[in-house]
Design an enzyme around this catalytic site. Structure first.
Site, PDB file in Angstrom:
ATOM      1  CB  VAL B 146      -0.915   0.012   1.242  1.00  0.00           C
ATOM      2  CG1 VAL B 146      -1.808   1.245   1.236  1.00  0.00           C
ATOM      3  CG2 VAL B 146      -1.755  -1.251   1.298  1.00  0.00           C
ATOM      4  CB  CYS B 147       0.867   4.316   0.067  1.00  0.00           C
ATOM      5  SG  CYS B 147       1.457   6.011  -0.077  1.00  0.00           S
ATOM      6  CD  GLN B 148       7.657   4.862   2.405  1.00  0.00           C
ATOM      7  OE1 GLN B 148       6.905   4.921   3.382  1.00  0.00           O
ATOM      8  NE2 GLN B 148       8.896   5.278   2.453  1.00  0.00           N
ATOM      9  N   GLY B 150       3.799  -0.268  -1.115  1.00  0.00           N
ATOM     10  CA  GLY B 150       3.705  -0.938  -2.414  1.00  0.00           C
ATOM     11  C   GLY B 150       5.039  -0.890  -3.142  1.00  0.00           C
ATOM     12  CG  MET B 170      -4.578  -1.205  -2.800  1.00  0.00           C
ATOM     13  SD  MET B 170      -5.405  -1.407  -1.198  1.00  0.00           S
ATOM     14  CE  MET B 170      -6.285   0.134  -1.067  1.00  0.00           C
TER      15      MET B 170
END
Lengths: 223, 353
Positions: B146-148, B150, B170
């Protein structure tokens, strides 16, 4: 009969005391001058905040240059070729003052760019409310006006924030803050050293060694 | 012709009403208990230094899929994934029979300033993957970044492709140099090595101030003015407080890892340009051969869609799916629409693989 060694010692002590007193006097003078310059700087920033942002830029730059030159001249006047401990102290003070000025200049530059964005936001709002391209339903409440202001403000800010000069000003502000912090650390560490107290650098060195030891231990366990 | 049609008497009444509602909202907020961090039952199953791996307790019969490990960002706390019962991606996944694990990176302290990306990607994330594979007895795990997080998961999948069964990302930045990416534009001129050398760990407050500066009016003035609208709605105020706690609960960043992340990704854009090395390993996205689901948010101000889209052309996988959620970077976790759509999308995609 005078003992030549004692005489030389007395002379050395006298010179050191004179040099110290002279350095302290000049530093005190410098402190007064510096406060005056800081006052002038904020007066300049204050005067620019009410000026038309686009037109204020050269005046602000010129004013800042003058203050910078004045401060440089004060630094040069303060310079005293004294013995090593005081010389080092003097250099540290100069660096601290210089980084402080850099930070103030960077803050002023950022304020100037933000003031340009704020003026553009007002222009956006005026155009949205009454300009030839004003479109949309009537604004019948303060809340609607507030929301429109936020929308116009964000649009103006986004345009400024995406510019190269904004990014450069922000990077300079951060760098100036980091350098000021560095000089403050250095001054504090010097005092810590004098009083035989542990300093941040020493603790960092221990953390670095611990980190490396952990790594070696993990590798040894894996073998 | 002007659109301005505000009646003076009405405006005075509006100001009085707004002030009354703001005062009531502030009183009600002050009376609320401190929000909990996450709402679903879970157990710590593995720990390395300050990093804890949690396994969530099942809420439905198992779907028979390999475990799913969630790798969240370092810059915020992961309870955003499980904020409250009706706003929880994790709960949605558990309800669909998934076996969910989550890495909690903790709060790096001064002693952690020399942790680097090798520690985070290979040692901590890799250690969690190994623990799950060993204890559950599976050769590979489904990994959700998720985000960073990811970006970290993507690097891990490229360096250890054998350990990742499927990769779900994501709002994950891949190309850090797209024109809309304001964060990247700002940080490109910063001497981050010098900054970390002086500051040590990077304070969470600096990151928060930077995030707020992306949209300063919306994220401050407008948000707080909105308290007046929910002043007499205790549930909405509790939601507001939970979000506020999460937004400002930003751990300090381990200095070395932060500097590496900024330099390699934001400044050098190494995922796109290539040549990224983490520890002793080389990150070659062409080695990501497992199925990939890449989820983005159409109105994301932190990770614009353009920053995630290039992934398709970079990974080696032939089973690649793009999915766009109509919303922003926060809405993708907490909006009402996301609660049904995202768990179903992720679980459905995993079930087919």
């Amino acid at each position: 009969m005078t003992d030549p060694t004692s005489e030389a010692g007395r002379e050395f002590g006298q010179q050191a005391a004179d040099g110290g007193a002279q350095a302290l006097r000049r530093m005190r003078e410098f402190g007064d001058d510096y406060l005056g310059i800081t006052r002038e700087l904020w007066r300049l920033i204050e005067s620019q905040s009410t000026a038309t942002p686009g037109a204020s830029s050269p005046a602000l730059r010129e004013g800042l240059e003058q203050l910078h030159d004045a401060l440089k001249e004060k630094f040069e006047r303060m310079y005293v070729p004294v013995m090593d401990p005081l010389h080092a102290q003097q250099q540290a003070t100069e660096r601290l003052m210089s980084t402080s000025l850099r930070w103030q200049r960077a803050s002023a530059r950022m304020s100037q760019l933000l003031s340009v964005a704020a003026t553009a936001a007002v222009g956006n709002l005026a155009a949205a409310l009454a300009g030839p391209l004003a479109a949309g339903p009537p604004v019948t409440s303060l809340r609607q006006l507030h929301d429109l202001w936020v929308e116009c403000g964000e649009r103006a800010y986004a345009a400024a924030a995406h510019s190269e000069e904004f990014a450069a000003a922000q990077a300079e502000l951060l760098s100036a803050m980091v350098e000021l912090r560095f000089e403050q650390h250095r001054a504090i560490e010097e005092w810590a050293r004098v009083w035989n107290l542990p300093s941040r650098s020493e603790i960092d060195a221990i953390h670095r060694q611990l980190h490396e030891l952990h790594r070696l231990l993990r590798e040894a366990r894996e073998r | 012709m002007t659109r301005l049609a505000i009646d003076a008497a009405q405006a005075a009444g509006e100001i009085a009403d707004f002030s009354r509602r703001m005062a009531a909202g502030a009183r009600a907020l002050a009376a609320l208990d401190a929000p909990a961090e996450g709402c679903s039952a879970r157990d710590p199953v593995h720990q390395q230094d300050g990093v804890v791996l949690y396994r969530y307790r099942a809420l439905a019969a198992g779907a028979g899929l390999p475990p799913l490990l969630i790798c969240y960002a370092l810059v915020n706390r992961p309870y955003m994934m499980d904020l409250q019962p009706d706003r929880s991606l994790i709960r949605g996944l558990l309800m669909r029979g998934l076996d969910v694990y989550l890495i909690d990176w903790g709060y790096p302290g001064p002693a952690d300033r020399f942790l680097d990306l090798d520690d985070y990607i290979n040692r901590y994330l890799g250690g969690c993957m190994d623990h799950i594979r060993r204890t559950v007895g599976v050769p590979a795990v489904n990994l959700l970044g998720v985000c960073q997080g990811g970006t970290l998961a993507l690097c891990h999948a490229a360096m250890h492709p054998e350990a990742v069964r499927n990769l779900v990302l994501m709002v994950t930045p891949v190309d850090f140099h797209t024109p809309e990416n304001l964060l990247s534009r700002w940080i490109r001129g910063v001497d981050v090595e010098r900054m970390v050398a002086v500051l040590g760990n990077v304070p969470g407050e600096i990151l928060n101030a930077t995030f707020l500066a992306l949209m300063p009016l919306r994220l401050t003035v407008q948000k707080y003015a909105g308290i007046a609208d929910i002043a007499d709605d205790p549930a909405a105020l509790a939601n507001f407080l939970r979000m506020e706690k999460w937004i400002f609960d930003s751990p300090d960043q381990a200095g070395t890892a932060f500097a590496q992340f900024v330099r390699c990704f934001f400044q050098q854009n190494r995922l796109v340009r290539g040549g990224l090395e983490i520890g002793d390993g080389r990150v070659d996205l062409a080695r990501v051969g497992c199925p990939v689901l890449n989820i983005r948010a159409s109105q994301d101000h932190l990770v614009p869609p353009s920053a995630t889209l290039p992934l398709r052309g970079l990974v080696g996988s032939r089973d690649y799916t793009d999915f766009e959620f109509d919303g922003g970077h926060i809405g993708i976790y907490v909006s009402a629409r996301a609660q049904e759509l995202l768990p179903q999308t992720i679980a459905g995609w995993l079930e087919k693989r």
